[in-house]
Design a protein around this motif. Sequence first.
Motif, mmCIF file in Angstrom:
data_model
loop_
_atom_site.group_PDB
_atom_site.id
_atom_site.type_symbol
_atom_site.label_atom_id
_atom_site.label_comp_id
_atom_site.label_asym_id
_atom_site.label_seq_id
_atom_site.Cartn_x
_atom_site.Cartn_y
_atom_site.Cartn_z
ATOM 1 N N LEU A 9 0.878 -1.157 0.000
ATOM 2 C CA LEU A 9 0.000 0.000 0.000
ATOM 3 C C LEU A 9 0.919 1.210 0.000
ATOM 4 C CD1 LEU A 9 -3.129 0.576 2.250
ATOM 5 C CD2 LEU A 9 -1.597 2.414 1.563
ATOM 6 N N ALA A 10 0.878 1.975 -1.068
ATOM 7 C CA ALA A 10 1.721 3.162 -1.209
ATOM 8 C C ALA A 10 0.830 4.326 -1.607
ATOM 9 C CB ALA A 10 2.811 2.937 -2.254
ATOM 10 N N PRO A 11 0.816 5.401 -0.844
ATOM 11 C CA PRO A 11 -0.029 6.545 -1.178
ATOM 12 C C PRO A 11 0.325 7.136 -2.542
ATOM 13 C CG PRO A 11 0.878 6.757 1.033
ATOM 14 C CD PRO A 11 1.599 5.616 0.384
ATOM 15 N N ALA A 12 -0.599 7.864 -3.111
ATOM 16 C CA ALA A 12 -0.350 8.527 -4.384
ATOM 17 C C ALA A 12 0.862 9.441 -4.269
ATOM 18 C CB ALA A 12 -1.575 9.333 -4.806
ATOM 19 N N PRO A 13 1.704 9.492 -5.303
ATOM 20 C CA PRO A 13 2.943 10.275 -5.221
ATOM 21 C C PRO A 13 2.741 11.767 -4.952
ATOM 22 C CG PRO A 13 3.036 8.748 -7.061
ATOM 23 C CD PRO A 13 1.633 8.694 -6.544
ATOM 24 N N ASP A 14 1.560 12.297 -5.273
ATOM 25 C CA ASP A 14 1.324 13.719 -5.032
ATOM 26 C C ASP A 14 0.609 13.977 -3.707
ATOM 27 O OD1 ASP A 14 -1.109 12.642 -5.705
ATOM 28 O OD2 ASP A 14 -1.651 14.197 -7.163
ATOM 29 N N SER A 15 0.446 12.935 -2.899
ATOM 30 C CA SER A 15 -0.274 13.095 -1.632
ATOM 31 C C SER A 15 0.650 13.586 -0.529
ATOM 32 C CB SER A 15 -0.906 11.759 -1.212
ATOM 33 O OG SER A 15 0.095 10.814 -0.870
ATOM 34 N N ALA A 16 0.053 14.232 0.465
ATOM 35 C CA ALA A 16 0.828 14.699 1.612
ATOM 36 C C ALA A 16 1.444 13.527 2.370
ATOM 37 C CB ALA A 16 -0.061 15.520 2.545
ATOM 38 N N THR A 52 17.463 5.982 9.518
ATOM 39 C CA THR A 52 16.482 5.532 8.528
ATOM 40 C C THR A 52 17.107 4.683 7.429
ATOM 41 O OG1 THR A 52 16.764 7.665 7.399
ATOM 42 C CG2 THR A 52 14.899 7.460 8.911
ATOM 43 N N ALA A 53 18.324 4.209 7.632
ATOM 44 C CA ALA A 53 19.028 3.466 6.574
ATOM 45 C C ALA A 53 18.280 2.202 6.161
ATOM 46 C CB ALA A 53 20.439 3.113 7.053
ATOM 47 N N GLU A 54 17.799 1.424 7.125
ATOM 48 C CA GLU A 54 17.152 0.156 6.763
ATOM 49 C C GLU A 54 15.824 0.375 6.037
ATOM 50 O OE1 GLU A 54 15.704 -4.086 8.685
ATOM 51 O OE2 GLU A 54 16.689 -2.605 9.944
ATOM 52 N N PRO A 55 14.886 1.170 6.565
ATOM 53 C CA PRO A 55 13.622 1.343 5.832
ATOM 54 C C PRO A 55 13.789 2.082 4.511
ATOM 55 C CG PRO A 55 13.680 2.782 7.751
ATOM 56 C CD PRO A 55 14.842 1.845 7.881
ATOM 57 N N ARG A 56 14.862 2.861 4.371
ATOM 58 C CA ARG A 56 15.075 3.568 3.100
ATOM 59 C C ARG A 56 15.218 2.584 1.941
ATOM 60 N NH1 ARG A 56 19.596 5.902 4.287
ATOM 61 N NH2 ARG A 56 18.447 7.418 5.536
ATOM 62 N N GLN A 57 15.789 1.431 2.208
ATOM 63 C CA GLN A 57 15.988 0.439 1.153
ATOM 64 C C GLN A 57 14.657 -0.025 0.562
ATOM 65 O OE1 GLN A 57 18.344 -2.945 2.340
ATOM 66 N NE2 GLN A 57 17.655 -4.177 0.617
ATOM 67 N N TYR A 58 13.599 -0.003 1.362
ATOM 68 C CA TYR A 58 12.305 -0.524 0.916
ATOM 69 C C TYR A 58 11.378 0.562 0.387
ATOM 70 C CZ TYR A 58 13.837 -4.762 3.218
ATOM 71 O OH TYR A 58 14.550 -5.887 3.576
ATOM 72 N N GLY A 59 11.694 1.834 0.649
ATOM 73 C CA GLY A 59 10.801 2.909 0.267
ATOM 74 C C GLY A 59 9.641 3.023 1.234
ATOM 75 N N PHE A 60 8.941 4.136 1.189
ATOM 76 C CA PHE A 60 7.814 4.348 2.092
ATOM 77 C C PHE A 60 6.640 3.483 1.637
ATOM 78 C CE2 PHE A 60 4.060 7.003 3.394
ATOM 79 C CZ PHE A 60 4.162 6.726 4.756
#
Length: 232
Positions: A9-16, A52-60
């Motif tokens: 589940l990834a929010p829309a790229p233009d969302s807050a 935030t190094a570990e979660p950065r690998q997976y993206g938000f």
Amino acid sequence: MAPRYAVYLAPAPDSALWQFGSRVLGYDAVTGEDLPPLDLAGFDASSWHDLTAEPRQYGFHGTLKPPFRLAPGVSEADAIAAFTALAGQYHAFELPPLEVKGIGSFIALVPSAPTPVLNDLAGELVAQLDHLRAPLTVAEIAKRNPDRLSERQVRLLEQYGYPYVMEEFRFHMTLSGALEADAAIHVQNTLADAFAASGAHLPLMVEDLALFRQEAPGARFHQFARAPLHPL
């Protein structure tokens, strides 16, 4: 090693919400760009980058079907087609407002109320797309520390390649790596303040799902495709 895929589940790229989460992690998984960190009280850019190094690998994201390699004979086109077809069988829904919470040793956004529709969707994605997944290697099983898992979690690991699915699933959107206990409270409070100021705390309408891809071990995941849910 072959690429890995995951349904998020990834929010829309233009969302807050997407902009907040991506800035916290310092990485936009749609554009592939590094992002300047948020101005967070008590943290400089370097220290926050480390946290935030570990979660950065997976993206938000919020995981729905955990990362997997494709089974022999399954093509990337097969995976996209199955993902898209299954998503279209489920209706869009509203996710309750999210809140910043500690989960174990890390900080994440979690729903402020129960989410049975989301939990059911995640379970169906895990089960109905399992034919796409290659069996785990011995190293991948060992990485999950099966000796530390419950009996049920071990069975889920064996059946679906991940121990925290079905009734063990807890939706969350990770905002930090593992933290020491004394730092966790400060990080949680700091992120809660930033989240409240971001305008991203409103209920989220979930209208589509995202397929992410990791090209090779250690590479960052990036958004690869999106599939709409059935409109309300």
